[in-house]
Design a protein around this motif. Structure first.
Motif, PDB file in Angstrom:
ATOM      1  N   PRO A  64      -2.367   4.342  -4.715  1.00  0.00           N
ATOM      2  CA  PRO A  64      -2.802   2.968  -5.037  1.00  0.00           C
ATOM      3  C   PRO A  64      -2.007   1.904  -4.279  1.00  0.00           C
ATOM      4  CG  PRO A  64      -1.375   3.793  -6.747  1.00  0.00           C
ATOM      5  CD  PRO A  64      -1.541   4.920  -5.779  1.00  0.00           C
ATOM      6  N   GLU A  65      -2.459   0.672  -4.506  1.00  0.00           N
ATOM      7  CA  GLU A  65      -1.720  -0.472  -3.976  1.00  0.00           C
ATOM      8  C   GLU A  65      -1.052  -1.130  -5.180  1.00  0.00           C
ATOM      9  OE1 GLU A  65      -3.438  -4.277  -2.005  1.00  0.00           O
ATOM     10  OE2 GLU A  65      -3.633  -2.658  -0.560  1.00  0.00           O
TER      11      GLU A  65
ATOM     12  N   ILE B 277      -1.357   0.012 -18.119  1.00  0.00           N
ATOM     13  CA  ILE B 277      -1.952   1.064 -17.309  1.00  0.00           C
ATOM     14  C   ILE B 277      -0.874   1.535 -16.331  1.00  0.00           C
ATOM     15  CG2 ILE B 277      -3.738   1.581 -15.609  1.00  0.00           C
ATOM     16  CD1 ILE B 277      -4.936   0.993 -18.281  1.00  0.00           C
ATOM     17  N   PHE B 278      -0.766   2.846 -16.226  1.00  0.00           N
ATOM     18  CA  PHE B 278       0.255   3.393 -15.335  1.00  0.00           C
ATOM     19  C   PHE B 278      -0.391   4.263 -14.262  1.00  0.00           C
ATOM     20  CE2 PHE B 278       2.890   2.080 -18.740  1.00  0.00           C
ATOM     21  CZ  PHE B 278       4.161   1.946 -18.221  1.00  0.00           C
ATOM     22  N   TYR B 279       0.282   4.369 -13.143  1.00  0.00           N
ATOM     23  CA  TYR B 279      -0.099   5.358 -12.143  1.00  0.00           C
ATOM     24  C   TYR B 279       0.865   6.514 -12.259  1.00  0.00           C
ATOM     25  CZ  TYR B 279      -3.672   2.596  -9.991  1.00  0.00           C
ATOM     26  OH  TYR B 279      -4.832   1.909  -9.779  1.00  0.00           O
ATOM     27  N   GLN B 280       0.283   7.676 -12.435  1.00  0.00           N
ATOM     28  CA  GLN B 280       1.112   8.873 -12.529  1.00  0.00           C
ATOM     29  C   GLN B 280       1.043   9.548 -11.166  1.00  0.00           C
ATOM     30  OE1 GLN B 280       0.031  11.575 -15.711  1.00  0.00           O
ATOM     31  NE2 GLN B 280       0.713  13.327 -14.495  1.00  0.00           N
ATOM     32  N   ILE B 281       2.178   9.577 -10.491  1.00  0.00           N
ATOM     33  CA  ILE B 281       2.221  10.185  -9.161  1.00  0.00           C
ATOM     34  C   ILE B 281       3.191  11.365  -9.210  1.00  0.00           C
ATOM     35  CG2 ILE B 281       2.774   9.804  -6.724  1.00  0.00           C
ATOM     36  CD1 ILE B 281       2.085   6.805  -7.283  1.00  0.00           C
TER      37      ILE B 281
ATOM     38  N   ASP C  81       0.863  -1.179   0.000  1.00  0.00           N
ATOM     39  CA  ASP C  81       0.000   0.000   0.000  1.00  0.00           C
ATOM     40  C   ASP C  81       0.904   1.234   0.000  1.00  0.00           C
ATOM     41  OD1 ASP C  81      -1.825   1.939   0.296  1.00  0.00           O
ATOM     42  OD2 ASP C  81      -2.710   1.158   2.151  1.00  0.00           O
ATOM     43  N   LEU C  82       0.843   2.003  -1.069  1.00  0.00           N
ATOM     44  CA  LEU C  82       1.734   3.152  -1.181  1.00  0.00           C
ATOM     45  C   LEU C  82       1.426   4.228  -0.129  1.00  0.00           C
ATOM     46  CD1 LEU C  82       2.756   1.803  -3.736  1.00  0.00           C
ATOM     47  CD2 LEU C  82       2.682   3.999  -4.885  1.00  0.00           C
TER      48      LEU C  82
END
Lengths: 593, 149
Positions: free
Chosen positions: A466-467, A520-524, A437-438
């Motif tokens: 996200p996790e 799919i990417f998470y952009q943080i 878990d980020l």
């Protein structure tokens, strides 16, 4: 199967062909038989005609004899007797002919016998009249009687002959009936056969014509395919061969010869002629394996060496398998000259090995320098701490100043070594990915930096994170480095505000060069309101030991962001920095789902 | 020799470290009997002697010539008469690998050698005054590493 396919399928054609032949034979035999009967009928017509003719001739001869006799009796000129004298022989031969003609007909035979009797009797009367005449005129009465009787007999003969002709006519008509009925059927049959044959011939012609054009097209396609195969073989550096197990015939493609360094089709393809090219050390193994293929009937892959005509040794890879078509079994094979490929592979392997070695050396160098440097440094620090606690008072002002400088230099070196160690640890291969878990990792970072955040009066706000499958301690390190970076380069006149944003994005929102497709990417992003930086440094900022400020302004090692980049690379993501001088900086990283 | 004397043994090949160690104990206000050995082999033969009083705590350097700390640790855990002796790893390295390895092999505490003398005194003070019984029972990865900077 479609009807058309069935109609032109070869078993059907065979059956059709055979039945047509039988039909034709059957019809021909009927025609033959009928023709025989027709010629028979003709024979009978001729026969009747001959009988008719013979009877007419008989009558004529008799009449001639009678007329001649009368003439003689009247004139006693011996010339008149000529027909009479020859008539007997003529009549007899005619009778013999009649007998022969009617030998198969008992009724006519009887009639002929009767006719013969009457003719004999007639001749008797003729002779008798001649005799009476020779006696002179006193016997005129007798002569007249004899002539009369002859005359009457003649009439009876004529009646009889006519009866015979009528009978013959009757037979002829009867036979003719038969003949007519058959001769009307026969032409119809012939016509039928001709029409039928014509139909079949045109069908056959049509079919052959069609087959021919199909065959031509197929041939053309085959030629094109062959040619493109030939080109493909040449360019691809491979060759093919086929071996018909039924006939034992081997075929080699042109390129096979060329791969062996020979002119195409320059020798007869036999097993022996090819085996001669195989390296003697590989020969036995290859032959044995090939024999096994024929028994086990599966795909066989072989590697062997070939000695080319020019003596060069080449490495071949061969793939062979059997294919069955109807009752024919064929072995097909493809061979590659993989020497260059092997060499290239070997070179790559060699290069990889060297690179691995160099990498290993670098890593251990990094480790050793940072690790082993710690020990003497620790001693320096410890000795300084001892001096500063025990002997500071007895030292001069300058001495104390120098000691202070040594201490700060040593401390700086310590930080550098710690960071380098961290960097080398980030490099290492033993990364274990686990679902984390980020948010939790981010909170841990905040805790680590709690004191600094408090001191700087900073506010940190964050979106829910996200996790993800990550290396947890590295992601925590990433947050720590980025946030501490923001804290460090804050503007003195303004309280730092750090914002963390998270967004799920698909590939289309990213430049194609920055990510692999279908992901799919998470952009943080971590953004601040600090000093920012000149946009021209947005790439170099991640380089190891790269610093944008002097160490007197901002102490640092230039390793922190390099570690961030390394961490993101370990996660197969990307990181980028955007900044504006005195407005703030945004660090954005993309992590795959 | 008093009964409340605490027996300490240090195994370290570095002369300076041995000096720091002794000097630090001189500063700590406890009755400590400090002995030193210079490498792993000497350590093992010392511990097998019958004419000595077994130390309460062994400070064990990892990086030593001839026989390193981890090898010694493994041997010590095989010897029954040393069961009651606490083993404190005393090393310059703080690498995950070393910490994990010594934890797995049964060390009681991991001490990273401090960078200044005051910290050293503090660290050794804590290490010698720990209630070992309690510490060993509740040992986990977090309490294992003692670090005072």
């Amino acid at each position: 199967m479609r009807i058309k396919d069935f109609v032109f399928s070869s078993p059907f054609l065979k059956v059709l062909f055979v039945s047509l032949i039988f039909l034709l034979l059957f019809l021909s035999s009927i025609i033959y038989k009928n023709t025989l009967q027709v010629s028979n009928s003709t024979k009978w017509v001729v026969h009747s005609y001959k009988v008719h003719l013979a009877l007419d001739r008989l009558m004529l001869t008799l009449k001639d004899a009678e007329t001649g006799q009368r003439g003689f009796i009247m004139t006693h000129d011996k010339n008149y007797l000529k027909p009479y004298l020859g008539s007997k022989i003529k009549v007899r031969s005619t009778l013999a002919q009649l007998k022969w003609l009617s030998s198969d007909n008992t009724e006519q035979e009887k009639n002929i016998e009767k006719l013969e009797e009457m003719v004999e009797l007639r001749f008797g009367y003729l002779r008798y009249s001649m005799y009476q005449d020779s006696l002179g005129s006193m016997n005129k009465q007798n002569l007249k009687e004899s002539l009369d009787t002859g005359r009457n007999l003649m009439d009876t003969i004529e009646v009889h002959a006519n009866k015979m002709i009528a009978l013959e006519q009757y037979y002829l008509e009867k036979r003719n009936e038969n003949y007519v009925s058959k001769t009307t059927v026969t032409p119809l049959l012939i016509l039928l056969i001709v029409l039928f044959s014509l139909a079949i011939f045109s069908m056959a012609y049509f079919k052959i014509n069609k087959d021919l054009s199909v065959m031509e097209e197929t041939n053309r396609q085959l030629m094109i395919t062959n040619e493109s195969n030939r080109q493909a073989e040449k360019i691809g550096g491979f060759c093919t061969w086929t071996w018909d197990l039924k006939t034992g015939e081997l075929k080699y493609s042109d390129n096979l010869y060329e791969l062996l360094g020979c002119e195409p089709q320059s020798f007869k393809p036999t097993r022996k002629s090819f085996t001669a090219f195989i390296h003697p050390e590989d020969r036995q193994k290859i032959t044995e394996e090939a024999a096994a293929l024929l028994i086990e009937n599966k795909q066989l892959i072989q590697h062997f060496r070939v000695i080319r005509k020019d003596g060069a040794i080449r490495h071949f890879k061969s793939i062979a398998r059997t294919i069955d078509h109807k009752d024919k079994r064929t072995v097909i094979g493809i061979m590659n000259d993989i020497t260059d490929q092997n060499e290239a592979n070997f070179a790559i392997e060699q290069r990889n090995f060297e690179l691995e070695q160099i990498n290993g050396e670098l890593e251990s160098f990094n480790h050793v320098t940072s690790h082993d440097l710690q020990e003497p440094l620790r001693k320096i620090q410890t000795f300084i701490s001892r001096i500063s606690s025990n002997d500071m008072d007895s030292m001069s002002e300058t001495g104390r100043e120098y000691i202070g400088k040594i201490l700060s230099a040593a401390t700086k070196m310590r930080t550098l070594i710690d960071d380098l160690l961290l960097f080398s640890r980030t490099n290492k291969a033993d990364k274990i990915f686990e679902k984390a878990d980020l948010n939790e990792l981010f909170q841990n970072s905040l805790q680590e930096l709690a004191q600094a955040i408090q001191e700087k009066k900073a506010t940190v706000t964050a979106d829910p994170l996200p996790e993800l499958q990550v290396i947890p301690y590295q992601i925590q390190q990433l947050f720590t480095n980025l946030i501490s970076n923001s804290l460090k380069y804050s503007r003195p006149d303004i309280n730092p505000a750090i914002t963390i944003r998270s967004e799920k994005i698909s590939i289309s929102q990213m430049a194609p060069s920055e990510a692999k497709p279908d992901k799919i990417f998470y952009q943080i992003s971590v953004s601040d309101n600090g000093m920012g930086f000149d946009p021209q440094f947005s790439e170099s900022i991640f380089t190891l030991f790269q610093r944008l400020h002097s160490s007197s302004e901002f102490p640092g090692t230039g390793i922190g962001l390099a570690i961030c980049k390394k961490i993101i690379e370990n996660h197969k993501g990307t990181i980028k920095a955007q900044g504006r001088l005195n407005e703030g900086a945004v660090f954005t990283f993309f992590l795959p789902e | 020799m008093q009964t409340n004397t605490i027996y300490i043994l240090l195994a370290d090949d570095d002369e300076d470290d041995r000096t720091f160690f002794r000097d630090a104990f001189a500063e700590i206000k406890i009755n400590a009997n400090v002995n030193v050995v210079h490498d792993g082999e000497e350590l093992m033969s010392y511990l097998k002697r019958t004419d000595i009083i077994l130390p309460h705590i062994l400070f064990l350097d990892l990086n030593m010539p001839r026989k390193n700390g981890l090898e010694c640790l493994a041997e010590i855990k095989q010897l029954e008469h040393l069961n009651d002796m606490a083993v404190a790893i005393y090393s310059t390295s703080a690498s995950e690998k070393d910490i994990e390895e010594s934890f797995v092999r049964g060390a009681n505490i991991y001490i990273k050698k401090p960078n200044d003398f005051d910290s050293l005194i503090k660290t050794l003070n804590i290490a010698t005054t720990i209630n070992w019984q309690y510490h060993t029972d509740s040992l986990n990865k977090d309490t294992f590493l003692l670090r005072i900077e």
